[in-house]
Design an enzyme around this catalytic site. Sequence first.
Site, PDB file in Angstrom:
ATOM      1  N   PHE A  49       0.774  -1.219   0.028  1.00  0.00           N
ATOM      2  CA  PHE A  49       0.058   0.088  -0.155  1.00  0.00           C
ATOM      3  C   PHE A  49       0.894   1.362   0.106  1.00  0.00           C
ATOM      4  CE2 PHE A  49      -1.896   2.917   3.506  1.00  0.00           C
ATOM      5  CZ  PHE A  49      -2.824   3.668   2.605  1.00  0.00           C
TER       6      PHE A  49
ATOM      7  N   ASP B 203      10.297  -7.052  -2.903  1.00  0.00           N
ATOM      8  CA  ASP B 203       9.118  -7.658  -2.222  1.00  0.00           C
ATOM      9  C   ASP B 203       8.915  -9.114  -2.582  1.00  0.00           C
ATOM     10  OD1 ASP B 203       6.440  -5.399  -1.404  1.00  0.00           O
ATOM     11  OD2 ASP B 203       6.146  -7.815  -1.538  1.00  0.00           O
ATOM     12  N   ASN B 204       8.157  -9.706  -1.804  1.00  0.00           N
ATOM     13  CA  ASN B 204       7.949 -10.941  -1.575  1.00  0.00           C
ATOM     14  C   ASN B 204       6.262 -11.510  -2.058  1.00  0.00           C
ATOM     15  OD1 ASN B 204       6.556 -10.545   0.718  1.00  0.00           O
ATOM     16  ND2 ASN B 204       7.502 -12.255   1.745  1.00  0.00           N
TER      17      ASN B 204
ATOM     18  N   PHE C  86       3.875 -10.943  -0.133  1.00  0.00           N
ATOM     19  CA  PHE C  86       3.098 -11.574   1.122  1.00  0.00           C
ATOM     20  C   PHE C  86       1.445 -10.678   1.085  1.00  0.00           C
ATOM     21  CE2 PHE C  86       2.047 -11.644   5.554  1.00  0.00           C
ATOM     22  CZ  PHE C  86       1.336 -12.924   5.720  1.00  0.00           C
TER      23      PHE C  86
ATOM     24  N   GLY D 183       1.513  -7.689  -0.883  1.00  0.00           N
ATOM     25  CA  GLY D 183       1.788  -6.610  -1.937  1.00  0.00           C
ATOM     26  C   GLY D 183       1.163  -7.157  -3.191  1.00  0.00           C
TER      27      GLY D 183
ATOM     28  N   TYR E 298       5.178  -7.788  16.027  1.00  0.00           N
ATOM     29  CA  TYR E 298       5.076  -6.455  15.067  1.00  0.00           C
ATOM     30  C   TYR E 298       5.648  -5.440  16.216  1.00  0.00           C
ATOM     31  CZ  TYR E 298       3.532  -2.856  12.084  1.00  0.00           C
ATOM     32  OH  TYR E 298       3.183  -1.848  11.465  1.00  0.00           O
TER      33      TYR E 298
ATOM     34  N   LYS F 188       9.420  -4.110  15.608  1.00  0.00           N
ATOM     35  CA  LYS F 188       9.787  -2.755  15.025  1.00  0.00           C
ATOM     36  C   LYS F 188      10.552  -2.072  15.935  1.00  0.00           C
ATOM     37  CE  LYS F 188       7.286  -2.282  11.116  1.00  0.00           C
ATOM     38  NZ  LYS F 188       7.752  -1.866   9.983  1.00  0.00           N
TER      39      LYS F 188
ATOM     40  N   ARG G   1      -7.884  -4.005   8.181  1.00  0.00           N
ATOM     41  CA  ARG G   1      -7.654  -2.788   9.121  1.00  0.00           C
ATOM     42  C   ARG G   1      -8.886  -1.910   8.759  1.00  0.00           C
ATOM     43  NH1 ARG G   1      -1.715  -0.760   7.028  1.00  0.00           N
ATOM     44  NH2 ARG G   1      -2.185  -1.773   5.262  1.00  0.00           N
TER      45      ARG G   1
HETATM   46  P1  NAD Z   1       1.409  -3.409   3.270  1.00  0.00           P
HETATM   47  O1  NAD Z   1       1.161  -4.641   3.767  1.00  0.00           O
HETATM   48  O2  NAD Z   1       0.391  -3.083   2.313  1.00  0.00           O
HETATM   49  O3  NAD Z   1       2.940  -3.538   2.580  1.00  0.00           O
HETATM   50  C1  NAD Z   1       3.847  -4.296   3.369  1.00  0.00           C
HETATM   51  C2  NAD Z   1       4.856  -4.893   1.871  1.00  0.00           C
HETATM   52  O4  NAD Z   1       5.897  -5.659   2.492  1.00  0.00           O
HETATM   53  C3  NAD Z   1       4.056  -5.766   1.057  1.00  0.00           C
HETATM   54  O5  NAD Z   1       4.263  -5.327  -0.298  1.00  0.00           O
HETATM   55  C4  NAD Z   1       4.416  -7.141   1.374  1.00  0.00           C
HETATM   56  O6  NAD Z   1       4.314  -8.312   0.303  1.00  0.00           O
HETATM   57  C5  NAD Z   1       5.946  -6.631   1.761  1.00  0.00           C
HETATM   58  N1  NAD Z   1       6.688  -7.618   2.611  1.00  0.00           N
HETATM   59  C6  NAD Z   1       6.135  -8.362   3.695  1.00  0.00           C
HETATM   60  N2  NAD Z   1       7.179  -8.976   4.165  1.00  0.00           N
HETATM   61  C7  NAD Z   1       8.040  -9.191   3.407  1.00  0.00           C
HETATM   62  C8  NAD Z   1       9.255  -9.814   3.315  1.00  0.00           C
HETATM   63  N3  NAD Z   1       9.577 -10.551   4.290  1.00  0.00           N
HETATM   64  N4  NAD Z   1      10.050  -9.785   2.311  1.00  0.00           N
HETATM   65  C9  NAD Z   1       9.683  -8.733   1.279  1.00  0.00           C
HETATM   66  N5  NAD Z   1       8.723  -8.059   1.265  1.00  0.00           N
HETATM   67  C10 NAD Z   1       7.779  -8.221   2.299  1.00  0.00           C
HETATM   68  O7  NAD Z   1       1.535  -2.636   4.510  1.00  0.00           O
HETATM   69  P2  NAD Z   1       1.466  -0.839   4.476  1.00  0.00           P
HETATM   70  O8  NAD Z   1       0.690  -0.216   5.042  1.00  0.00           O
HETATM   71  O9  NAD Z   1       1.905  -0.426   2.989  1.00  0.00           O
HETATM   72  O10 NAD Z   1       2.927  -0.533   5.278  1.00  0.00           O
HETATM   73  C11 NAD Z   1       4.191  -0.359   4.779  1.00  0.00           C
HETATM   74  C12 NAD Z   1       5.177  -0.083   5.943  1.00  0.00           C
HETATM   75  O11 NAD Z   1       4.704   0.896   6.674  1.00  0.00           O
HETATM   76  C13 NAD Z   1       5.157  -1.550   6.871  1.00  0.00           C
HETATM   77  O12 NAD Z   1       6.677  -1.500   7.412  1.00  0.00           O
HETATM   78  C14 NAD Z   1       4.504  -0.887   8.105  1.00  0.00           C
HETATM   79  O13 NAD Z   1       4.950  -1.686   9.275  1.00  0.00           O
HETATM   80  C15 NAD Z   1       4.564   0.484   8.003  1.00  0.00           C
HETATM   81  N6  NAD Z   1       3.628   1.114   8.844  1.00  0.00           N
HETATM   82  C16 NAD Z   1       2.139   1.184   8.146  1.00  0.00           C
HETATM   83  C17 NAD Z   1       1.227   1.815   8.989  1.00  0.00           C
HETATM   84  C18 NAD Z   1      -0.262   2.056   8.248  1.00  0.00           C
HETATM   85  O14 NAD Z   1      -1.194   2.533   8.760  1.00  0.00           O
HETATM   86  N7  NAD Z   1      -0.282   1.607   6.878  1.00  0.00           N
HETATM   87  C19 NAD Z   1       1.452   2.413  10.150  1.00  0.00           C
HETATM   88  C20 NAD Z   1       2.608   2.230  10.706  1.00  0.00           C
HETATM   89  C21 NAD Z   1       3.552   1.590   9.985  1.00  0.00           C
HETATM   90  N1  UDP Z   2     -11.402  -2.172  14.207  1.00  0.00           N
HETATM   91  C1  UDP Z   2     -12.594  -2.237  14.484  1.00  0.00           C
HETATM   92  N2  UDP Z   2     -13.481  -3.063  13.396  1.00  0.00           N
HETATM   93  C2  UDP Z   2     -12.753  -3.551  12.430  1.00  0.00           C
HETATM   94  C3  UDP Z   2     -11.449  -3.333  12.266  1.00  0.00           C
HETATM   95  C4  UDP Z   2     -10.720  -2.714  13.248  1.00  0.00           C
HETATM   96  O1  UDP Z   2     -13.378  -1.775  15.394  1.00  0.00           O
HETATM   97  O2  UDP Z   2     -13.267  -3.874  11.533  1.00  0.00           O
HETATM   98  C5  UDP Z   2     -10.522  -1.285  15.518  1.00  0.00           C
HETATM   99  C6  UDP Z   2      -9.352  -2.252  16.054  1.00  0.00           C
HETATM  100  O3  UDP Z   2      -9.791  -2.815  17.176  1.00  0.00           O
HETATM  101  C7  UDP Z   2      -8.704  -0.940  16.365  1.00  0.00           C
HETATM  102  C8  UDP Z   2      -8.880   0.122  15.330  1.00  0.00           C
HETATM  103  O4  UDP Z   2     -10.062  -0.157  14.631  1.00  0.00           O
HETATM  104  O5  UDP Z   2      -9.077  -0.403  17.484  1.00  0.00           O
HETATM  105  C9  UDP Z   2      -7.862   0.242  14.485  1.00  0.00           C
HETATM  106  O6  UDP Z   2      -7.576  -0.961  13.942  1.00  0.00           O
HETATM  107  P1  UDP Z   2      -6.519  -1.432  12.770  1.00  0.00           P
HETATM  108  O7  UDP Z   2      -6.424  -2.942  12.573  1.00  0.00           O
HETATM  109  O8  UDP Z   2      -6.929  -0.610  11.631  1.00  0.00           O
HETATM  110  O9  UDP Z   2      -5.220  -0.715  13.128  1.00  0.00           O
HETATM  111  P2  UDP Z   2      -4.265  -0.605  14.484  1.00  0.00           P
HETATM  112  O10 UDP Z   2      -5.096  -1.489  15.467  1.00  0.00           O
HETATM  113  O11 UDP Z   2      -3.148  -1.262  14.161  1.00  0.00           O
HETATM  114  O12 UDP Z   2      -4.029   0.758  14.792  1.00  0.00           O
END
Ligand code: NAD
Ligand code: UDP
Length: 310
Positions: A15, A35-36, A38, A40, A147, A151, A188
């Site tokens: 994403f 990317d693997n 998983f 993506g 997770y 991190k 999410r």
């Molecule tokens: P996402 O799941 O859409 O993207 C993660 C990508 O990483 C995917 O393309 C997946 O295939 C790839 N991937 C996972 N494991 C892998 C591995 N072992 N080797 C190679 N590729 C791998 O998630 P996102 O929302 O785009 O998040 C991207 C990054 O930002 C992540 O590191 C996540 O922890 C961080 N992040 C995202 C959010 C959010 O709200 N979206 C919040 C905090 C942190």
């Molecule tokens: N959540 C919810 N309904 C859903 C999915 C998530 O009420 O269908 C809640 C979840 O319990 C959390 C918040 O929404 O309190 C955000 O969840 P998300 O998984 O998006 O992100 P994170 O918990 O990692 O912040």
Amino acid sequence: MKSKVKNIITGGAGFIGSHLVDRLLNEGQKVLVLDNFFTGRKDNFRKWIGHPDFEFKLHDVTLPINAEANMIWHLACPASPSHYQLDPIKTAQTNFLGTLNMLNIAKKNNARFILASTSEIYGDPEVHPQTESYKGSVNIIGPRSCYDEGKRIAETLCFDYKRKHGVDIKIARIFNTYGPRMLPNDGRVVSNLIMQGLKNESMTLYGDGQQTRSFCYVDDLINGLIKLMNANTNGPINLGNPKEITILELAKIISKKLNISENFIFKDLPQDDPLQRKPIILEAKDKLNWSPLVDLDQGLENTINYFRNL
Ligand code: NAD
Ligand code: UDP
């Protein structure tokens, strides 16, 4: 002629990563995505296949690899709790080994390195809102720990590579980010509620829906990441939108935007689900001159349109 900046984006099929791919290629830079698949998808970068500045390697970051780079954007890691809990041991490996492998490439190439860290390192916070100096309240052995702790050790590795090897690392603590290209079955909250609403199903609210989050639109986040990569600071820096709302409020706003009546079903709150989350972004304002510009209304509008057209 000046040579082009070479970027590695791990997780570039995901994403956030795929939006970064678009931005850097549109700026005329070179991008290698690792990317693997998983969580993506090829669709997220399909339009760039064949472009001379774009390259993709199917690669799992837990394995070492050699590559050239000036800048490394390390985003590989599933971000949705339902995905990262599917194989928690793999999630921990991705965070530790994946970050170690990418830091080694940064060290070899003298490249700048940015880690996509997370607000989850604050756990279920006892301090609210969260500043970068807050050390967090994370359950070490719960279902989210693979997770959260993953991190945290990734951040530790970054600072040890800086201290021991002089690597120019940057840590972005990303708060809940949403927008087009989230997976519809991602689990999410934003994607779940929109998809449920579009399908005329009940929206699932966990707990009483009174827990809070602060939602940042993906374009704002990408601006923040780019500013951080180019800034003279290591961070960690919070990147997120400080506007805090309850999940119940979010469900009401989405129902209104979809023009449907409120239809909610309450389910158990998952273990260790943080009850509140809101960033203080003074560091980002001060050091990066960054703050989010897209409000929830506009961001949800764009995201709903994306899911409608899937
Ligand atoms: P996402 O799941 O859409 O993207 C993660 C990508 O990483 C995917 O393309 C997946 O295939 C790839 N991937 C996972 N494991 C892998 C591995 N072992 N080797 C190679 N590729 C791998 O998630 P996102 O929302 O785009 O998040 C991207 C990054 O930002 C992540 O590191 C996540 O922890 C961080 N992040 C995202 C959010 C959010 O709200 N979206 C919040 C905090 C942190
Ligand atoms: N959540 C919810 N309904 C859903 C999915 C998530 O009420 O269908 C809640 C979840 O319990 C959390 C918040 O929404 O309190 C955000 O969840 P998300 O998984 O998006 O992100 P994170 O918990 O990692 O912040």
